[in-house]
Every structure is written in structure tokens, then in C-alpha cells.
Motif scaffolding. Structure first.
Motif, PDB file in Angstrom:
ATOM      1  N   ARG A 274     -12.656   4.029  -7.935  1.00 36.87           N
ATOM      2  CA  ARG A 274     -13.703   3.985  -7.084  1.00 36.87           C
ATOM      3  C   ARG A 274     -15.062   4.317  -7.340  1.00 36.87           C
ATOM      4  O   ARG A 274     -16.086   3.852  -7.228  1.00 36.87           O
ATOM      5  N   ASN A 275     -14.947   5.799  -7.851  1.00 42.06           N
ATOM      6  CA  ASN A 275     -16.360   6.346  -8.164  1.00 42.06           C
ATOM      7  C   ASN A 275     -17.007   5.360  -9.456  1.00 42.06           C
ATOM      8  O   ASN A 275     -18.110   5.418  -9.511  1.00 42.06           O
ATOM      9  N   GLN A 276     -15.961   5.208 -10.498  1.00 44.18           N
ATOM     10  CA  GLN A 276     -16.643   4.331 -11.523  1.00 44.18           C
ATOM     11  C   GLN A 276     -17.271   3.134 -11.225  1.00 44.18           C
ATOM     12  O   GLN A 276     -18.245   2.697 -11.737  1.00 44.18           O
ATOM     13  N   ALA A 277     -16.728   2.349 -10.149  1.00 43.57           N
ATOM     14  CA  ALA A 277     -17.396   1.090  -9.632  1.00 43.57           C
ATOM     15  C   ALA A 277     -18.551   1.515  -8.847  1.00 43.57           C
ATOM     16  O   ALA A 277     -19.522   0.859  -9.154  1.00 43.57           O
TER      17      ALA A 277
ATOM     18  N   LYS B 124     -26.027   1.809 -11.651  1.00 47.97           N
ATOM     19  CA  LYS B 124     -26.677   1.478 -12.716  1.00 47.97           C
ATOM     20  C   LYS B 124     -27.288   0.119 -12.819  1.00 47.97           C
ATOM     21  O   LYS B 124     -28.406  -0.235 -13.287  1.00 47.97           O
ATOM     22  N   THR B 125     -26.392  -1.005 -12.350  1.00 45.35           N
ATOM     23  CA  THR B 125     -26.941  -2.337 -12.067  1.00 45.35           C
ATOM     24  C   THR B 125     -28.089  -2.382 -11.456  1.00 45.35           C
ATOM     25  O   THR B 125     -28.829  -3.017 -11.798  1.00 45.35           O
ATOM     26  N   CYS B 126     -28.180  -1.924 -10.182  1.00 48.21           N
ATOM     27  CA  CYS B 126     -29.182  -1.886  -9.295  1.00 48.21           C
ATOM     28  C   CYS B 126     -30.591  -1.219 -10.059  1.00 48.21           C
ATOM     29  O   CYS B 126     -31.608  -1.875  -9.894  1.00 48.21           O
TER      30      CYS B 126
ATOM     31  N   ILE C 265     -27.830   3.441  -3.669  1.00 54.40           N
ATOM     32  CA  ILE C 265     -27.737   5.031  -4.307  1.00 54.40           C
ATOM     33  C   ILE C 265     -27.616   6.005  -3.142  1.00 54.40           C
ATOM     34  O   ILE C 265     -26.776   6.993  -3.360  1.00 54.40           O
ATOM     35  N   SER C 266     -28.265   5.622  -1.888  1.00 54.87           N
ATOM     36  CA  SER C 266     -28.112   6.686  -0.794  1.00 54.87           C
ATOM     37  C   SER C 266     -26.516   6.643  -0.233  1.00 54.87           C
ATOM     38  O   SER C 266     -26.110   7.708   0.257  1.00 54.87           O
ATOM     39  N   LYS C 267     -25.906   5.300  -0.228  1.00 62.91           N
ATOM     40  CA  LYS C 267     -24.639   5.201   0.075  1.00 62.91           C
ATOM     41  C   LYS C 267     -23.412   6.086  -0.738  1.00 62.91           C
ATOM     42  O   LYS C 267     -22.728   6.649  -0.112  1.00 62.91           O
ATOM     43  N   ALA C 268     -24.011   5.902  -1.855  1.00 58.53           N
ATOM     44  CA  ALA C 268     -22.984   6.668  -3.108  1.00 58.53           C
ATOM     45  C   ALA C 268     -23.249   8.267  -2.751  1.00 58.53           C
ATOM     46  O   ALA C 268     -22.434   8.988  -2.861  1.00 58.53           O
ATOM     47  N   ALA C 269     -24.510   8.532  -2.360  1.00 63.56           N
ATOM     48  CA  ALA C 269     -24.624   9.953  -2.352  1.00 63.56           C
ATOM     49  C   ALA C 269     -23.830  10.499  -1.023  1.00 63.56           C
ATOM     50  O   ALA C 269     -23.372  11.481  -0.900  1.00 63.56           O
ATOM     51  N   SER C 270     -23.937   9.614   0.134  1.00 66.29           N
ATOM     52  CA  SER C 270     -23.556  10.071   1.479  1.00 66.29           C
ATOM     53  C   SER C 270     -21.900   9.961   1.247  1.00 66.29           C
ATOM     54  O   SER C 270     -21.099  10.783   1.999  1.00 66.29           O
TER      55      SER C 270
END
Length: 102
Positions: A28-31, A37-39, A66-71
Motif C-alpha cells: 500500500r505504501n509503495q503504491a 512520484k508520478t504526480c 502529497i497531503s493525503k499521503a502525509a495524513s
């Protein structure tokens, strides 16, 4: 003299469950990291093409991801802030330079 241990270890149920959870989380983290990176690449490509119309839209999408991944704890909040800041700075240099020429 020490005896040689066998390579196969007996694992408890909780250890096996933990291994399954770790695999799921890693994938999940890898995805999510791939998505980030794609964005970022999309934003940089749009900036390189000097496409002022779509820079803001692509930048907003990248910031959202990016914000969602940080949250979710996939990346650290300071890492997210740094990535967003750098992307915004790059985008603003193109947007401001184009508006001053007009």
C-alpha cells in the motif's frame, strides 16, 4: 561446541499475521509513493512545456495527493511540506514570469 540450528523456524500465529500485515502495508505504501512520484513528474513536465493553463490544475492534484499521503502516515509531514513547497516554487516561477511578460 554449538549445535547447528535448522533454517526452518517455528512461527507463532501472531508472527504469521504480523508478516501478512507488513506485506499489505508495504504494498500500500509503495503504491502511494509511486503515485506521489508520478504526480511530481507530471507537474515538472507541465512546467517544462511551459503550459500555463494546466500548471495550476496539475499542481493542485499533486498537492492533494502529497497531503493525503502525509495524513495517512506514508510520508512524514515535513517531507510533504518540503515537496509541496518546492513544486509550488517551480510553478510560480513559470506563472509569474509569464504574467510579467504580458
Amino acid at each position: 561446541m554449538a549445535t547447528k540450528r535448522s533454517t526452518v523456524k517455528k512461527r507463532s500465529k501472531s508472527v504469521l499475521k504480523r508478516i501478512r500485515q507488513d506485506v499489505k502495508r508495504r504494498l500500500r505504501n509503495q503504491a502511494w509513493k509511486t503515485k506521489i512520484k508520478t504526480c511530481i513528474k507530471k507537474v515538472e513536465e507541465t512546467i517544462a512545456q511551459n503550459n500555463k493553463d494546466s500548471i495550476q490544475a496539475v499542481l493542485n492534484e499533486a498537492i492533494k495527493v502529497i497531503s493525503k499521503a502525509a495524513s495517512k502516515g506514508i510520508i512524514h509531514k515535513n517531507t510533504a511540506s518540503r515537496k509541496i513547497s518546492r513544486l509550488t516554487k517551480k510553478a510560480n516561477t513559470v506563472l509569474i514570469s509569464s504574467s510579467s511578460m504580458n
